[in-house]
Design a protein around this motif. Structure first.
Motif, short mmCIF file in Angstrom:
data_model
loop_
_atom_site.label_atom_id
_atom_site.label_comp_id
_atom_site.label_asym_id
_atom_site.label_seq_id
_atom_site.Cartn_x
_atom_site.Cartn_y
_atom_site.Cartn_z
N ILE A 194 -3.50 4.25 -0.44
CA ILE A 194 -4.21 4.26 1.01
C ILE A 194 -5.76 3.93 0.83
O ILE A 194 -6.51 4.93 0.70
CB ILE A 194 -3.48 5.06 1.99
CG1 ILE A 194 -2.60 5.50 1.63
CG2 ILE A 194 -4.07 4.69 3.42
CD1 ILE A 194 -1.55 4.45 1.99
N SER A 219 2.43 8.09 3.27
CA SER A 219 1.45 8.35 2.56
C SER A 219 1.42 9.75 2.32
O SER A 219 1.60 10.23 1.28
CB SER A 219 0.26 8.29 3.36
OG SER A 219 0.29 8.59 3.82
N MET A 267 1.04 -1.53 0.06
CA MET A 267 -0.31 -0.34 0.04
C MET A 267 1.08 1.26 -0.34
O MET A 267 0.60 1.89 -0.31
CB MET A 267 -1.04 -0.23 1.22
CG MET A 267 -2.30 -1.26 1.05
SD MET A 267 -3.06 -0.43 2.62
CE MET A 267 -4.44 -1.76 2.56
N THR A 268 1.70 0.95 0.74
CA THR A 268 2.36 2.14 0.89
C THR A 268 3.41 2.61 0.39
O THR A 268 3.75 3.51 -0.39
CB THR A 268 3.43 2.60 1.97
OG1 THR A 268 4.01 1.27 2.61
CG2 THR A 268 2.64 2.69 3.44
N ILE A 322 2.07 3.74 8.26
CA ILE A 322 0.72 4.33 7.19
C ILE A 322 0.69 5.81 6.48
O ILE A 322 1.23 6.21 5.84
CB ILE A 322 -0.50 3.36 6.48
CG1 ILE A 322 -0.16 1.94 6.62
CG2 ILE A 322 -1.15 4.19 5.86
CD1 ILE A 322 -1.67 1.15 7.22
N THR A 378 -9.26 10.43 4.57
CA THR A 378 -9.55 8.97 4.67
C THR A 378 -8.91 8.02 5.93
O THR A 378 -7.95 9.29 6.97
CB THR A 378 -7.91 8.39 3.71
OG1 THR A 378 -8.28 9.53 2.67
CG2 THR A 378 -7.49 6.70 4.04
#
Length: 419
Positions: free
Chosen positions: A40, A64, A34-35, A60, A125
């Protein structure tokens, strides 16, 4: 000056130092991917305390480039969320806002619905965490817009890695090597029951009062009898053997053995596994022979979780003896798996016309051949008609158990269906 706790001082700042499920944190773990991609999504983390939920959110967010805000739903409200959202219009929100909301289950439905608005329009988010099952406590619309990840209790080896790293940090902080025996370190890892924070707090406390040398006995002085003293490793094979013995003793109607294994599990502080297993037994092994047992056990489990140990023993031993001495039936369990086997074999496609959605036909239902018969319009609220798909219309999945409750139900329906 406030002293920074060791658990915060030793909190990992990269996934290289995080212990836990390799599917989440490993070199090929989903969080690293993801990172690396910068994607994200909204996420829900659920699992026991001290399993890395907050640490993962921190890393995270840092990776991000988003601005991280932290709220705890036990003390925060929608006003606090709105204050975070207002920052999306400032320079702080240029790269996006990531809100970490701990204990989301304490937000009521209305609060979660308001939170949903900010998720949907992309202003924030959301990474929310909970120690409860999110499918029971989190608003379904939030779940549908989130990736859900389970954080499992850490293994003893994971805890040892975390303790070794913390030992080095603590030694540097106090300016001398920490003198702790291997047995003492292992006891801390075992007694932490998969909770890294508990392990680090225990290490910090015992090192503060035993500065010269830390022994196994020194660690034991910080452990209440109700937990950590039985040597049970919650993530090891022995633990699952113990749960299996508990379950099979209840299923086998041996109340004495069931109480023994219950006491052994609770002496290790494993309240959560016992609660889960009792609820499973009530539906799997007692089932329709004594349907009230499901509600009674649920009430006992809720009571136990509110009381906490050691008082939780009281409702749990009542639930255990009740299930062990109750009549048994797995008829519903077997029916489900028989149906599931047919589904996995590709059977049962389509629907009989009568059971499809009548609203789609409107006034033309009779013309189109819906012909659904409303059971409540007939004697005894029953009228024969086909409900199963054509290819399995004669299948019988459920067979009445030989207990009193199910046999009474069988007699009732035999009388009505064969009249």
């Amino acid at each position: 000056m406030i002293k920074q706790p060791l658990a915060d001082l030793a909190r990992p700042v990269s996934f290289d130092d995080v212990v836990g499920d390799p599917k989440l944190f490993g070199t090929d773990g989903i969080f690293r991917k993801m990172t690396a991609t910068g994607h994200i999504p909204n996420m829900i983390f659920f699992g026991a305390s001290g399993t890395g939920k907050t640490t993962a959110a921190n890393i995270i967010a840092r990776s991000s480039g988003k601005t991280l805000y932290k709220l705890n739903a036990t003390t925060a409200g929608i006003a606090d969320v709105k204050a975070v959202v207002e920052d999306t219009a400032t320079l702080l929100g240029t790269d996006g806002i990531l809100l970490y909301l701990d204990e989301i289950q304490y937000f009521n439905k209305k609060q979660q619905q308001t939170l949903l608005e900010y998720i949907e329009d992309g202003r924030i988010t959301l990474i929310s965490s909970t120690t409860e099952n999110p499918y029971m406590y989190v608003y379904p619309a939030i779940i549908s817009r989130s990736a859900v990840f389970e954080f499992k209790p850490l293994s003893k080896n994971d805890i040892m890695r975390s303790l070794k790293r913390a030992e080095k940090i603590l030694s540097e902080n106090i300016g001398r090597p920490l003198n702790i025996s291997d047995d003492a370190m292992m006891l801390i890892a075992t007694a932490s029951a998969g909770d890294a924070r508990r392990a680090l707090n225990l290490l910090e406390n015992v090192s503060a009062v035993c500065p010269d040398k830390i022994t196994e006995n020194d660690v034991r002085t910080f452990l209440p009898d109700v937990m950590g003293m039985s040597g049970i490793d919650k993530s090891g094979d022995g633990h699952y053997d113990l749960l299996s013995a508990f379950h099979k003793s209840v299923r086998g109607s041996d109340a004495d053995a069931a109480v023994f294994y219950l006491a052994k599990l609770l002496s290790g502080g494993d309240l959560l596994s016992v609660c889960r297993r009792l609820q499973c037994i009530a539906s799997e092994d007692i089932g329709l022979a004594y349907p009230q047992a499901i509600a009674i056990v649920r009430a006992c489990v809720e009571s136990a979780r509110e009381l906490g140990l050691p008082e939780a023993v009281l409702p749990l031993v009542n639930a255990t003896v009740l299930l062990a001495t109750a009549p048994k039936s797995n008829s519903a369990y077997l029916a489900y798996h028989a149906a599931a086997d047919d589904i996995s074999s590709g059977l049962g496609n389509g629907f009989p016309r009568a059971v499809q959605n009548t609203h789609l036909d409107g006034e033309n239902a009779d013309v189109r051949g819906q012909n659904y018969k409303y059971p409540h319009d007939y004697p005894d609220h029953y009228i024969p008609q086909q409900y199963m798909p054509n290819d399995i219309k004669d299948r019988v999945y459920y067979h009445y158990g030989d207990n009193k409750t199910e046999q009474l139900a069988r007699q009732y329906w035999d009388k009505i269906k064969n009249r």
